[in-house]
Write a protein that holds these residues in place. Structure first.
Motif, PDB file in Angstrom:
ATOM      1  N   HIS A   1      -3.963  -5.632   1.552  1.00 32.54           N
ATOM      2  CA  HIS A   1      -4.617  -4.749   2.519  1.00 32.54           C
ATOM      3  C   HIS A   1      -4.840  -5.464   3.852  1.00 32.54           C
ATOM      4  CE1 HIS A   1      -5.780  -1.058   0.210  1.00 32.54           C
ATOM      5  NE2 HIS A   1      -5.345  -1.844  -0.763  1.00 32.54           N
ATOM      6  N   ALA A   2      -5.213  -6.739   3.802  1.00 31.69           N
ATOM      7  CA  ALA A   2      -5.392  -7.499   5.034  1.00 31.69           C
ATOM      8  C   ALA A   2      -4.072  -7.607   5.794  1.00 31.69           C
ATOM      9  CB  ALA A   2      -5.948  -8.885   4.727  1.00 31.69           C
TER      10      ALA A   2
ATOM     11  N   VAL B   1       4.656  10.679  -5.536  1.00 30.34           N
ATOM     12  CA  VAL B   1       3.748   9.808  -4.796  1.00 30.34           C
ATOM     13  C   VAL B   1       2.317  10.117  -5.230  1.00 30.34           C
ATOM     14  CG1 VAL B   1       2.937   9.046  -2.528  1.00 30.34           C
ATOM     15  CG2 VAL B   1       5.316   9.798  -2.826  1.00 30.34           C
ATOM     16  N   THR B   2       1.564   9.059  -5.553  1.00 25.95           N
ATOM     17  CA  THR B   2       0.160   9.215  -5.888  1.00 25.95           C
ATOM     18  C   THR B   2      -0.615   8.065  -5.244  1.00 25.95           C
ATOM     19  OG1 THR B   2      -1.406   9.637  -7.695  1.00 25.95           O
ATOM     20  CG2 THR B   2       0.267   7.940  -8.071  1.00 25.95           C
TER      21      THR B   2
ATOM     22  N   GLY C   1      -6.020   2.037  -3.629  1.00 26.18           N
ATOM     23  CA  GLY C   1      -6.057   3.015  -2.554  1.00 26.18           C
ATOM     24  C   GLY C   1      -4.755   3.220  -1.804  1.00 26.18           C
ATOM     25  N   THR C   2      -3.764   2.338  -1.996  1.00 24.84           N
ATOM     26  CA  THR C   2      -2.493   2.504  -1.294  1.00 24.84           C
ATOM     27  C   THR C   2      -1.623   3.546  -1.986  1.00 24.84           C
ATOM     28  OG1 THR C   2      -1.532   0.691  -2.574  1.00 24.84           O
ATOM     29  CG2 THR C   2      -2.411   0.143  -0.402  1.00 24.84           C
TER      30      THR C   2
ATOM     31  N   THR D   1      -6.358   4.950   9.227  1.00 23.80           N
ATOM     32  CA  THR D   1      -5.558   5.803   8.338  1.00 23.80           C
ATOM     33  C   THR D   1      -4.372   5.054   7.721  1.00 23.80           C
ATOM     34  OG1 THR D   1      -4.255   6.580  10.239  1.00 23.80           O
ATOM     35  CG2 THR D   1      -6.185   7.888   9.594  1.00 23.80           C
ATOM     36  N   TYR D   2      -4.461   3.728   7.631  1.00 25.79           N
ATOM     37  CA  TYR D   2      -3.290   2.966   7.172  1.00 25.79           C
ATOM     38  C   TYR D   2      -2.912   3.253   5.725  1.00 25.79           C
ATOM     39  CZ  TYR D   2      -6.072  -0.623   4.647  1.00 25.79           C
ATOM     40  OH  TYR D   2      -6.888  -1.303   3.771  1.00 25.79           O
ATOM     41  N   LEU D   3      -3.787   3.903   4.954  1.00 27.01           N
ATOM     42  CA  LEU D   3      -3.484   4.241   3.563  1.00 27.01           C
ATOM     43  C   LEU D   3      -2.901   5.647   3.408  1.00 27.01           C
ATOM     44  CD1 LEU D   3      -6.583   2.735   1.724  1.00 27.01           C
ATOM     45  CD2 LEU D   3      -4.346   1.712   2.142  1.00 27.01           C
ATOM     46  N   ASP D   4      -2.812   6.384   4.479  1.00 29.13           N
ATOM     47  CA  ASP D   4      -2.250   7.733   4.436  1.00 29.13           C
ATOM     48  C   ASP D   4      -0.734   7.642   4.209  1.00 29.13           C
ATOM     49  OD1 ASP D   4      -1.164  10.277   5.101  1.00 29.13           O
ATOM     50  OD2 ASP D   4      -2.875  10.705   6.383  1.00 29.13           O
ATOM     51  N   PRO D   5      -0.183   8.375   3.240  1.00 26.42           N
ATOM     52  CA  PRO D   5       1.270   8.329   3.001  1.00 26.42           C
ATOM     53  C   PRO D   5       2.104   8.675   4.229  1.00 26.42           C
ATOM     54  CG  PRO D   5       0.166   9.406   1.172  1.00 26.42           C
ATOM     55  CD  PRO D   5      -0.880   9.219   2.247  1.00 26.42           C
TER      56      PRO D   5
END
Length: 332
Positions: free
Chosen positions: A148-149, A191-192, A197-198, A164-168
């Motif tokens: 994540h970092a 996709v899930t 969280g990714t 919003t970096y985790l948004d597909p």
């Protein structure tokens, strides 16, 4: 880059797993672990398979080397221990926490900017100490914090949104999805959301084995080579002290290996032979000996794998007879 477009997505169905390991006691089979195993030759063709290697499945953290390749292609400047940590499922040791802080510092960010799920350290000894000290779950301690970092660092470099970096649909995640399809050679089936969280992409065991082989055999200077070099050179940064996947990489020269939750294991050799394992019930006690047996089928000398294979004299978990390498392939 691949010259042909990805093949169709693997089918989504209840996996047709087969027995892959027996739990024995006193010479009798006391329990059975089901799962699937695939072994690819240096040419990428299937040399052995058991169970359902074509159905869609979640690679879980075995997907992290592919995520790392995508990030390096997009400009992530990390190498060595920090790049290994960026694909880590770490134990939460001080080296992992310090490394994650270093990546965040490069981005001008702090732990508060992470969007992974707070957790206690994954490593049992570290977790026990954490509990004794009455420390709460944290994003830094969670086993995917290095990844994540690195994602946040790349976003700052490319001017991409951080929140919003985790948004597909985020540019980072769409870039990762493209690399997953390229390296696995197939479209993503579903996709899930992964445990941290990714976005998590469903592919087949065959596909994830192909991807591992392509990373393991990459030419020097390529993003894939940088990822492989970092993981091989710093396996404990992607796992932890005494973790089986790090020990396996130390035992087999040139091996590239990554484990994942729910009984997933991938491994690839510099000659392009690769394996992927999925244990249906997610049991680590079956994942390790089955992966060792698959590597023996891929040509790794059994002597290098003895400590991972289980002990037939005392019982315990042993791969089924179909995974006996002496019946199929001669050790390299």
């Amino acid at each position: 880059m691949l010259s042909s477009p990805p093949a169709a997505a693997p089918p989504i169905r209840e996996p047709r797993h087969a027995p892959v390991a027996h739990v024995t006691r006193g010479g009798l089979v006391e329990g059975v672990h089901y799962g699937s195993v695939v072994v690819l030759g240096a040419d990428g063709e299937v040399r052995f398979e058991l169970g359902d290697t074509e159905a869609a499945c979640y690679p879980r953290s075995a997907l992290k080397p592919l995520q790392a390749v995508a990030m390096v292609r997009a400009g992530l400047p990390l190498d060595g221990d920090l790049l290994s940590l960026a694909m880590g499922s770490h134990s939460g040791e001080e080296c992992h926490l310090a490394g994650t802080r270093r990546i965040l510092a490069l981005a001008g960010l702090t732990e508060d900017d992470l969007r992974n799920v707070p957790d206690l350290p994954y490593g049992q000894a570290v977790r026990d100490a954490w509990v004794r000290e009455d420390r709460p779950p944290s994003r830094l301690a969670q086993n995917c914090s290095g990844k994540h970092a690195a994602m946040l660092y790349l976003c700052t470099l490319n001017g991409w949104p951080l929140q919003t970096y985790l948004d597909p649909a985020h540019p980072l995640q769409t870039a990762i999805a493209e690399v997953v399809e390229e390296l696995t050679g197939q479209r993503i089936a579903h996709v899930t959301v992964d445990g941290c969280g990714t976005p998590l992409f469903a592919v087949s065991l065959r596909g994830i084995a192909r991807a591992a082989a392509r990373i393991a055999t990459a030419v020097p200077g390529s993003p894939e080579f940088r990822v492989a070099d970092a993981l091989r050179g710093h396996p404990e940064m992607a796992s932890g002290t005494g973790r089986d996947v790090a020990e396996l990489m130390r035992a087999v020269p040139g091996l590239l290996a990554k484990d994942g939750f729910e009984g997933v294991q991938t491994a690839a050799l510099p000659n392009g032979r690769a394996v992927a394992v999925k244990i249906a019930d997610g049991a680590n006690r079956a994942r390790v000996p089955v992966a060792a047996a698959a590597l023996a089928l891929a040509g790794v000398h059994p002597r290098l794998l003895t400590r991972f294979a289980g002990d037939p004299a005392t019982g315990g978990v042993r791969p089924v007879a179909a995974l006996d390498p002496s019946a199929l392939l001669s050790p390299a």
